[in-house]
Scaffold this active site. Structure first.
Site, short mmCIF file in Angstrom:
data_model
loop_
_atom_site.label_atom_id
_atom_site.label_comp_id
_atom_site.label_asym_id
_atom_site.label_seq_id
_atom_site.Cartn_x
_atom_site.Cartn_y
_atom_site.Cartn_z
N GLU A 344 0.81 -1.22 0.00
CA GLU A 344 0.00 0.00 0.00
C GLU A 344 0.84 1.28 0.00
O GLU A 344 0.57 2.22 0.73
CB GLU A 344 -0.96 -0.02 1.20
CG GLU A 344 -1.96 -1.17 1.10
CD GLU A 344 -2.90 -1.27 2.28
OE1 GLU A 344 -4.08 -1.61 2.06
OE2 GLU A 344 -2.46 -1.01 3.42
N1 IFG Z 1 -4.37 -4.10 4.32
C1 IFG Z 1 -3.16 -3.57 4.94
C2 IFG Z 1 -3.00 -3.80 6.43
C3 IFG Z 1 -4.33 -3.75 7.18
C4 IFG Z 1 -5.31 -4.70 6.50
C5 IFG Z 1 -6.58 -4.84 7.32
C6 IFG Z 1 -1.97 -5.58 4.16
C7 IFG Z 1 -0.69 -6.18 3.66
C8 IFG Z 1 -5.59 -4.18 5.11
N2 IFG Z 1 -2.00 -4.22 4.29
O1 IFG Z 1 -2.90 -6.29 4.45
O2 IFG Z 1 -2.14 -2.79 6.97
O3 IFG Z 1 -4.83 -2.44 7.27
O4 IFG Z 1 -7.37 -5.91 6.85
#
Ligand code: IFG
Length: 536
Positions: A344
């Site tokens: 992200e």
């Molecule tokens: N995606 C984000 C996490 C977390 C997650 C919550 C990943 C690798 C959503 N990154 O999963 O930091 O916020 O379900």
């Protein structure tokens, strides 16, 4: 001819026939008694179908073994012997003296000799006879995993911290077992909400029941920095001073981290520390203004948005920071991996991302560790040799990851729509999120890590991991509720042969875990997909 005379031959024949029947019956009872162990003759016992993860092979021998009060323990590994003794003494009330390195086997013997080579580094052979239990392994980890299986062959009350009535009976037979995948992990996000050493050690004890062997700790994010770094003290002191929702947060000293590493190792789990970069870095950027491209530190953040932060890729200080942080972590981490995150990074351009990830991967390697990262790191090209990329998307194809896998990168499978333990079970679940979908037991279990991603199959797959993100998770009871009963499903996918994969069989075996979680005080979700034994 007197009655007696006339009937003498008849009487004799009658007597002999009765004698023959009596002898046969007595013989029958004795044989049955012998074959069924101590106590009255019982029907031949089969192994209870209760073990999670399902073992490679189980052969019942029709006997049963009942642990006597005077039982003795012997073990070639002091830690595992002590672990088993502690659990059994608490629930049986028996003395169970332990001898380490004994020359003759105890009632329960944990031996590092005589195991078949097929068990490998983590497997074991467990033999239950009328008179005792023998667990053989090539290495101590195998003894520990065999002990988990033995505990699951005993009544669930064996996990109680207080003395329970017996009998402590185990079906007789032989189990030969070893894992399908070498990486069977669980991740806990310490950044969104802070958890203490004791809370993590509790989770480690629960994970150990299912032969999990990696503990991935998400130590930094936008909302908090959770590990003291001596060369950058403000990271923990200031960056760790809050959390999602504005609570007090907190952080581990390096001694705390080392204590968790040691505790996990005593349960044969290797710690993988994660410093998420270049995104998910608001806590670090808020702690040191010079780390920001504009020299201005943002405020601490207590919300739950993602993708708004980035380290400054063009700034030389950034790489000094990364090198010193990862250098201190590497020195505290016996395990092979440093996880650099990489997910992200919406506020980092694609070219900056590639530059940054390439530099950080070299820093990890320079500190003698192997790179682990979320699968996005493959967008920067194939990571260095020995690297693992962790797949977390909800798709079944990731071309850049498949390309890296073709070049030797191993893949840890955490598809969010099957493995994310922070997803709600259903719309009634108070905790958790829904962005990857609703995940109940059968969704957590209903996939094959070895044949899931296009172009990533077989030996490219290192294993599985169940991440628990903590935006909505605050207490140990919350951790329990989201991890159980889904984590055992992931643990079975990581350990058991695919040939044993069966939803109905798994659901039955999972139900048998309920009484032991009840005995341990695990606050698990009573999934409506499982029939839980009464009172569990
Ligand atoms: N995606 C984000 C996490 C977390 C997650 C919550 C990943 C690798 C959503 N990154 O999963 O930091 O916020 O379900």
């Amino acid at each position: 001819m007197s009655r007696s005379a006339a009937s003498r031959p008849v009487l004799r024949r009658l007597f002999l026939r009765r004698l023959f029947v009596v002898v046969l019956t007595a013989l029958g009872l004795v044989c049955a008694g012998l074959s069924s162990g101590a106590g009255p003759a019982t029907a031949a016992s089969a192994f209870p179908d209760t073990v999670v993860p399902a073992p490679v092979s189980e052969t019942a021998n029709g006997t049963t073994f009942t642990l006597p009060a005077g039982a003795t323990l012997t073990s070639d590994d002091a830690g595992t012997g002590g672990y088993l003794a502690g659990i059994l003494r608490a629930s049986t009330g028996y003395a169970l003296p332990l001898t380490v390195g004994a020359t003759s086997p105890g009632t329960i013997a944990l031996s590092l000799s005589g195991a078949p080579a097929t068990v490998g580094a983590e497997g074991y052979q467990l033999t239950v006879s009328r008179t005792g239990v023998l667990i053989q392994a090539q290495q101590a980890a195998g003894l520990f995993h065999g002990v988990q299986t033995l505990l699951q062959l005993l009544p669930g009350a064996v996990m109680s911290p207080t003395v329970q009535p017996g009998p402590w009976t185990v079906a007789g037979g032989t189990i030969l077992d070893y894992p399908r995948f070498g990486y069977r992990g669980a991740m806990l996000d310490l950044a969104r909400h802070f958890f203490t050493v004791a809370q993590v050690e509790r989770y480690v004890d629960e994970l150990a029941l299912y032969k999990i062997n990696y503990l991935h700790l998400h130590l930094s994010d936008d909302q908090g920095w959770r590990i003291a770094i001596n060369s950058w003290p403000n990271l923990a002191v200031y960056g760790g001073s809050t959390e999602v929702g504005g609570g007090p947060g907190g952080y581990w000293t390096q001694a705390d981290y080392s204590a968790v590493v040691a505790y996990a190792a005593s349960r044969f789990m290797t710690v993988v520390p994660e410093i998420d970069m270049p995104g998910h870095t608001n806590a670090a950027l808020a702690s040191y203004a010079p780390l920001n491209c504009n020299g201005v530190a943002p405020s601490l953040y207590t919300g739950t948005n993602v993708g708004f932060s980035s380290l400054c890729v063009s700034l030389p200080l950034t790489y000094t920071f990364v090198d010193q942080v990862l250098g201190e972590l590497a020195a505290l981490t016996p395990g092979p991996y440093l996880h650099i995150g990489g997910d992200e990074a919406s506020s980092t351009s694609a070219s900056d991302y590639a530059t940054f990830i390439g530099k950080v991967e070299q820093i990890v390697t320079a500190h003698g560790k192997s790179v682990m990262g979320w699968h996005n790191i493959a967008d920067a090209g194939t990571p260095p040799a020995g690297a693992q990329a962790q797949f977390w998307d909800t798709t079944t194809s990731a071309p850049n990851l498949a390309a890296a896998a073709a070049n030797g990168t191993k893949v840890v499978m955490s598809p969010a729509n099957h493995a994310y333990l922070d997803m709600k079970y259903n719309h009634r679940t108070k905790l958790g999120q829904t962005w990857a979908g609703l995940i109940d037991v059968n969704t957590a279990y209903g996939w094959d890590p070895g044949n899931y991603l296009t172009g990533v199959t077989g030996s490219e797959v290192a294993g599985v991991e169940g991440p628990l993100w903590t935006e909505t998770i605050v207490t140990s009871a919350d951790i329990d509720y989201m991890a159980f009963p889904r984590l055992p499903a992931l643990a079975e996918l990581g350990w058991s042969p695919w040939s044993t994969h069966s939803q109905t069989a798994f659901d039955a075996r999972l139900g048998a875990q309920g009484p032991r979680w009840k005995a341990m005080g695990v606050n698990y979700y009573h999934s409506t997909q499982i029939s839980w034994p009464a009172g569990s």
